[in-house]
Design a protein around this motif. Structure first.
Motif, PDB file in Angstrom:
ATOM      1  N   GLY A  31     -28.179  12.507  -3.647  1.00  0.00           N
ATOM      2  CA  GLY A  31     -28.514  11.434  -4.205  1.00  0.00           C
ATOM      3  C   GLY A  31     -27.325  11.258  -5.432  1.00  0.00           C
ATOM      4  N   ASP A  32     -26.651  12.294  -5.817  1.00  0.00           N
ATOM      5  CA  ASP A  32     -25.649  12.143  -6.482  1.00  0.00           C
ATOM      6  C   ASP A  32     -24.446  11.441  -6.114  1.00  0.00           C
ATOM      7  OD1 ASP A  32     -26.810  13.975  -8.363  1.00  0.00           O
ATOM      8  OD2 ASP A  32     -25.170  15.599  -7.986  1.00  0.00           O
ATOM      9  N   HIS A  33     -23.911  10.822  -6.996  1.00  0.00           N
ATOM     10  CA  HIS A  33     -22.783   9.439  -6.145  1.00  0.00           C
ATOM     11  C   HIS A  33     -21.892   9.296  -7.529  1.00  0.00           C
ATOM     12  CE1 HIS A  33     -24.403   6.324  -8.784  1.00  0.00           C
ATOM     13  NE2 HIS A  33     -25.625   6.922  -8.586  1.00  0.00           N
ATOM     14  N   ALA A  34     -20.633   8.935  -6.799  1.00  0.00           N
ATOM     15  CA  ALA A  34     -19.562   8.506  -7.897  1.00  0.00           C
ATOM     16  C   ALA A  34     -18.476   7.473  -7.066  1.00  0.00           C
ATOM     17  CB  ALA A  34     -18.601   9.662  -8.209  1.00  0.00           C
ATOM     18  N   SER A  35     -17.908   6.657  -7.910  1.00  0.00           N
ATOM     19  CA  SER A  35     -16.791   6.013  -7.220  1.00  0.00           C
ATOM     20  C   SER A  35     -15.600   5.480  -7.869  1.00  0.00           C
ATOM     21  CB  SER A  35     -17.556   4.620  -7.025  1.00  0.00           C
ATOM     22  OG  SER A  35     -17.870   3.783  -8.224  1.00  0.00           O
ATOM     23  N   ILE A  36     -14.380   5.290  -7.530  1.00  0.00           N
ATOM     24  CA  ILE A  36     -13.540   4.773  -8.423  1.00  0.00           C
ATOM     25  C   ILE A  36     -12.845   3.777  -7.339  1.00  0.00           C
ATOM     26  CG2 ILE A  36     -12.372   7.039  -9.106  1.00  0.00           C
ATOM     27  CD1 ILE A  36     -10.647   7.632  -6.828  1.00  0.00           C
ATOM     28  N   HIS A  37     -11.932   2.735  -8.323  1.00  0.00           N
ATOM     29  CA  HIS A  37     -11.762   1.418  -7.701  1.00  0.00           C
ATOM     30  C   HIS A  37     -10.065   1.517  -8.049  1.00  0.00           C
ATOM     31  CE1 HIS A  37     -15.709  -0.350  -7.778  1.00  0.00           C
ATOM     32  NE2 HIS A  37     -15.958   0.509  -8.665  1.00  0.00           N
ATOM     33  N   LYS A  38      -9.379   1.124  -6.782  1.00  0.00           N
ATOM     34  CA  LYS A  38      -8.110   1.311  -6.891  1.00  0.00           C
ATOM     35  C   LYS A  38      -7.273   0.297  -5.914  1.00  0.00           C
ATOM     36  CE  LYS A  38      -3.608   3.465  -7.259  1.00  0.00           C
ATOM     37  NZ  LYS A  38      -2.800   2.562  -7.711  1.00  0.00           N
ATOM     38  N   SER A  39      -6.340  -0.475  -6.369  1.00  0.00           N
ATOM     39  CA  SER A  39      -5.489  -1.327  -5.214  1.00  0.00           C
ATOM     40  C   SER A  39      -4.173  -0.523  -5.383  1.00  0.00           C
ATOM     41  CB  SER A  39      -5.378  -2.696  -5.678  1.00  0.00           C
ATOM     42  OG  SER A  39      -4.953  -2.993  -7.069  1.00  0.00           O
ATOM     43  N   PHE A  40      -3.566  -0.634  -4.195  1.00  0.00           N
ATOM     44  CA  PHE A  40      -2.229   0.052  -3.936  1.00  0.00           C
ATOM     45  C   PHE A  40      -1.275  -1.197  -3.695  1.00  0.00           C
ATOM     46  CE2 PHE A  40      -5.096   3.134  -2.143  1.00  0.00           C
ATOM     47  CZ  PHE A  40      -4.746   4.160  -2.747  1.00  0.00           C
ATOM     48  N   THR A  41      -0.185  -0.963  -4.612  1.00  0.00           N
ATOM     49  CA  THR A  41       1.020  -1.849  -4.572  1.00  0.00           C
ATOM     50  C   THR A  41       1.968  -1.479  -3.330  1.00  0.00           C
ATOM     51  OG1 THR A  41       2.572  -0.167  -6.063  1.00  0.00           O
ATOM     52  CG2 THR A  41       0.893  -1.797  -7.329  1.00  0.00           C
ATOM     53  N   ARG A  42       2.869  -2.502  -3.253  1.00  0.00           N
ATOM     54  CA  ARG A  42       3.784  -2.442  -2.181  1.00  0.00           C
ATOM     55  C   ARG A  42       4.745  -1.357  -2.462  1.00  0.00           C
ATOM     56  NH1 ARG A  42       3.206  -6.681   1.002  1.00  0.00           N
ATOM     57  NH2 ARG A  42       2.351  -8.484   0.437  1.00  0.00           N
ATOM     58  N   GLU A  43       4.966  -1.026  -3.745  1.00  0.00           N
ATOM     59  CA  GLU A  43       5.805   0.142  -4.075  1.00  0.00           C
ATOM     60  C   GLU A  43       4.986   1.456  -4.041  1.00  0.00           C
ATOM     61  OE1 GLU A  43       5.191  -2.381  -6.419  1.00  0.00           O
ATOM     62  OE2 GLU A  43       7.083  -3.339  -6.098  1.00  0.00           O
ATOM     63  N   GLU A  44       3.928   1.467  -4.276  1.00  0.00           N
ATOM     64  CA  GLU A  44       2.878   2.763  -3.769  1.00  0.00           C
ATOM     65  C   GLU A  44       3.027   3.037  -2.400  1.00  0.00           C
ATOM     66  OE1 GLU A  44      -0.087   3.134  -7.765  1.00  0.00           O
ATOM     67  OE2 GLU A  44      -0.360   1.691  -6.124  1.00  0.00           O
ATOM     68  N   VAL A  45       2.703   2.020  -1.336  1.00  0.00           N
ATOM     69  CA  VAL A  45       2.819   2.254  -0.080  1.00  0.00           C
ATOM     70  C   VAL A  45       4.175   2.421   0.410  1.00  0.00           C
ATOM     71  CG1 VAL A  45       2.464   0.833   1.976  1.00  0.00           C
ATOM     72  CG2 VAL A  45       0.918   0.497   0.084  1.00  0.00           C
ATOM     73  N   SER A  46       5.246   2.013  -0.193  1.00  0.00           N
ATOM     74  CA  SER A  46       6.711   2.290   0.241  1.00  0.00           C
ATOM     75  C   SER A  46       7.031   3.844   0.023  1.00  0.00           C
ATOM     76  CB  SER A  46       7.473   1.527  -0.494  1.00  0.00           C
ATOM     77  OG  SER A  46       9.026   1.894  -0.142  1.00  0.00           O
ATOM     78  N   GLU A  47       6.528   4.404  -1.202  1.00  0.00           N
ATOM     79  CA  GLU A  47       6.811   5.708  -1.672  1.00  0.00           C
ATOM     80  C   GLU A  47       6.176   6.692  -0.695  1.00  0.00           C
ATOM     81  OE1 GLU A  47       8.757   7.551  -3.624  1.00  0.00           O
ATOM     82  OE2 GLU A  47       9.779   5.516  -3.785  1.00  0.00           O
ATOM     83  N   PHE A  48       4.577   6.225  -0.503  1.00  0.00           N
ATOM     84  CA  PHE A  48       3.946   7.173   0.314  1.00  0.00           C
ATOM     85  C   PHE A  48       4.442   7.178   1.942  1.00  0.00           C
ATOM     86  CE2 PHE A  48       0.446   7.889   3.625  1.00  0.00           C
ATOM     87  CZ  PHE A  48      -0.278   9.018   2.957  1.00  0.00           C
ATOM     88  N   CYS A  49       4.902   5.993   2.350  1.00  0.00           N
ATOM     89  CA  CYS A  49       5.232   6.083   3.584  1.00  0.00           C
ATOM     90  C   CYS A  49       6.829   6.888   3.881  1.00  0.00           C
ATOM     91  CB  CYS A  49       5.793   4.727   3.973  1.00  0.00           C
ATOM     92  SG  CYS A  49       4.250   3.692   4.375  1.00  0.00           S
ATOM     93  N   LYS A  50       7.497   6.810   2.604  1.00  0.00           N
ATOM     94  CA  LYS A  50       8.793   7.609   2.438  1.00  0.00           C
ATOM     95  C   LYS A  50       8.193   9.223   2.608  1.00  0.00           C
ATOM     96  CE  LYS A  50      11.616   4.602   0.236  1.00  0.00           C
ATOM     97  NZ  LYS A  50      12.210   4.267  -1.268  1.00  0.00           N
ATOM     98  N   MET A  51       7.577   9.715   1.863  1.00  0.00           N
ATOM     99  CA  MET A  51       7.059  11.178   1.658  1.00  0.00           C
ATOM    100  C   MET A  51       6.252  11.393   2.970  1.00  0.00           C
ATOM    101  SD  MET A  51       5.590  11.390  -2.329  1.00  0.00           S
ATOM    102  CE  MET A  51       4.400  10.217  -2.161  1.00  0.00           C
ATOM    103  N   SER A  52       5.518  10.494   3.615  1.00  0.00           N
ATOM    104  CA  SER A  52       4.674  11.078   4.733  1.00  0.00           C
ATOM    105  C   SER A  52       5.534  10.774   6.008  1.00  0.00           C
ATOM    106  CB  SER A  52       3.225  10.348   4.752  1.00  0.00           C
ATOM    107  OG  SER A  52       3.818   8.975   4.898  1.00  0.00           O
ATOM    108  N   MET A  53       6.643  10.060   6.002  1.00  0.00           N
ATOM    109  CA  MET A  53       7.793   9.782   6.863  1.00  0.00           C
ATOM    110  C   MET A  53       6.751   8.926   8.137  1.00  0.00           C
ATOM    111  SD  MET A  53       9.463  13.738   7.249  1.00  0.00           S
ATOM    112  CE  MET A  53       9.992  13.404   8.995  1.00  0.00           C
ATOM    113  N   ASP A  54       6.019   8.209   7.615  1.00  0.00           N
ATOM    114  CA  ASP A  54       5.528   6.774   8.221  1.00  0.00           C
ATOM    115  C   ASP A  54       6.255   5.698   8.356  1.00  0.00           C
ATOM    116  OD1 ASP A  54       3.509   5.061   9.345  1.00  0.00           O
ATOM    117  OD2 ASP A  54       2.002   5.690   8.168  1.00  0.00           O
TER     118      ASP A  54
END
Length: 128
Positions: A31-54
């Protein structure tokens, strides 16, 4: 209260099952629970795609995403799933946790710039 190696199943729009190793003295209760809220920017997505080669253009080109029936570009699944590390390492159970494995089922895409909470509920624990 649980201690040792546990398996955790989370209830959310993304339904990962994660194996987690806890350091000595850590305790969790069903029953323990936790949450976080986050939206990803185009810049964050672009950086992730570069690092992951996606190189999938649905993550960076609105035209490409729309040609696939999507409203806008989408966040790579592994980027959105990485939020679980933030929950495990800071909230449930927190510092000293060791993230061992995960099963993920994606139910819907996350659009760039849109916020979708990462909610996690402990509903099963297994001693090994």
């Amino acid at each position: 209260m649980w201690n040792g190696i546990i398996r955790r199943t989370y209830a959310s729009t993304r339904t990962p099952r994660t194996t987690l190793r806890l350091t000595q003295g850590r305790r969790l209760t069903i029953g323990d629970h936790a949450s976080i809220h986050k939206s990803f920017t185009r810049e964050e997505v672009s950086e992730f795609c570069k690092m992951s080669m996606d190189g999938n253009s649905i993550h960076q080109s609105q035209e490409s995403a729309q040609s696939q029936g999507l409203e806008d570009t989408i966040v790579p699944g592994f980027l959105s799933s990485s939020l679980i590390a933030g929950v495990i390492g800071t909230k449930l159970p927190g510092e000293g946790s060791l993230y061992a494995s995960q099963y993920i089922e994606y139910k819907s895409p996350l659009l760039v710039g849109k916020q979708k909470p990462s909610r996690h509920l402990l509903n099963q624990a297994v001693h090994e």
